[in-house]
Design a protein around this motif. Structure first.
Motif, PDB file in Angstrom:
ATOM      1  N   GLU A 123       0.821  -1.212   0.000  1.00  0.00           N
ATOM      2  CA  GLU A 123       0.000   0.000   0.000  1.00  0.00           C
ATOM      3  C   GLU A 123       0.857   1.265   0.000  1.00  0.00           C
ATOM      4  N   GLN A 124       2.047   1.180  -0.611  1.00  0.00           N
ATOM      5  CA  GLN A 124       2.942   2.334  -0.759  1.00  0.00           C
ATOM      6  C   GLN A 124       3.601   2.762   0.549  1.00  0.00           C
ATOM      7  N   PRO A 168      -2.333  -1.197  -5.168  1.00  0.00           N
ATOM      8  CA  PRO A 168      -2.702  -0.477  -3.944  1.00  0.00           C
ATOM      9  C   PRO A 168      -4.086   0.152  -4.047  1.00  0.00           C
ATOM     10  N   LYS A 169      -4.751   0.260  -2.899  1.00  0.00           N
ATOM     11  CA  LYS A 169      -6.064   0.912  -2.864  1.00  0.00           C
ATOM     12  C   LYS A 169      -5.947   2.358  -3.319  1.00  0.00           C
ATOM     13  N   ASP A 228      -3.405   4.273  -5.418  1.00  0.00           N
ATOM     14  CA  ASP A 228      -2.257   4.042  -6.287  1.00  0.00           C
ATOM     15  C   ASP A 228      -1.549   5.360  -6.595  1.00  0.00           C
ATOM     16  N   ASN A 245       1.015  -2.334   7.422  1.00  0.00           N
ATOM     17  CA  ASN A 245       0.384  -1.152   6.825  1.00  0.00           C
ATOM     18  C   ASN A 245      -0.218  -0.246   7.890  1.00  0.00           C
TER      19      ASN A 245
END
Length: 255
Positions: free
Chosen positions: A49-50, A92-93, A95, A234
């Motif tokens: 998720e970055q 990712p949710k 992005d 996360n």
């Protein structure tokens, strides 16, 4: 009443226009795999998720701070340590790449000396206003404080106007005195020293988020590390993002 509504609308319109025209703050996330956003590579059972960058994006946006993440690292999407997308099936949710905000200088496994070798060129290429520096866990040793001070000297010699937030780094799953001492050096020696030189520098404590008992540096909760070693979950990346936001807001307020 109608005149009041018109005045309110005009005021709102002007404020929106001012925000749109305001020059974005160029923010360089700088460091190792934790900056890149790794979780439990190379299995990637924990979704990518970055790292802290996606929640920081959200927080900065909600705070109405115009910004641009800068840096040209391709990790982890270059699949150097496994494929976080699982063959292009999971993304990712939020992005950042799709938003044009995936800029960073995070490199898996890198130590302070490797950053040192490249930082001058990166500063010239990326032109950051603020650096979020999170480095030191790889190869941590008694010489790490001096290596970090050398890195900061190089940063300011290259760009004396750049602002730096130095993180007191996240822990391993078990307590390491050398890492704890490194963070103490950052807080009590490094940052005050550069402040006396007139540099814009501060620190955020990211270590604290991993403790069961805040005042006990040995009370590290292994469950808060996605790989059970050193990479945050996360949920913990989100807590780190909040610390970064507060550091950024403090800098912006002063300037």
């Amino acid at each position: 009443m109608r005149i009041q509504q018109i005045l309110i609308f005009i005021t709102f319109f002007i404020s929106v226009q001012m925000m749109a025209n305001e020059k974005p703050v160029r923010i360089m996330p700088l460091g190792d795999s934790i900056t890149a956003g790794y979780t439990d590579n190379s299995a990637w059972n924990h979704p990518f998720e970055q790292g802290y960058r996606a929640p920081l994006y959200t927080l900065l946006t909600k705070a109405s701070i115009p910004f641009k993440f800068v840096g040209q690292s391709a990790e982890p999407m270059n699949k150097k340590f496994g494929d976080p997308t699982h063959g292009g099936t999971i993304f990712p949710k939020l992005d950042l790449k799709a938003l044009g905000q995936d800029g960073h200088r995070g490199y898996g496994g890198w130590s302070i000396p490797k950053i040192q070798k490249n930082i001058s060129q990166w500063l010239k290429e990326d032109k950051p206003d603020i650096i979020l520096l999170l480095i030191g866990i790889n190869g941590i040793n008694p010489k790490s404080p001096q290596q970090l001070e050398k890195l900061l000297n190089t940063i300011y010699q290259t760009d004396h106007k750049v602002k730096v937030i130095v993180a007191q780094i996240t822990p391993y799953s078990t307590y390491k005195k050398v890492l704890f001492d490194y963070n103490t050096f950052i807080r009590e020696n490094l940052v005050p020293k550069f402040k006396k030189q007139g540099r814009t520098i501060s620190t955020v404590d990211l270590y604290q988020h991993f403790l069961i008992t805040p005042k006990d540096p040995k009370s590290i909760d292994k469950k808060r590390l996605s790989n059970g070693i050193n990479h945050p979950t996360n949920a913990l990346y989100e807590k780190m993002a909040q610390s970064w936001l507060e550091g950024i807001q403090a800098i912006i307020k002063k300037n």
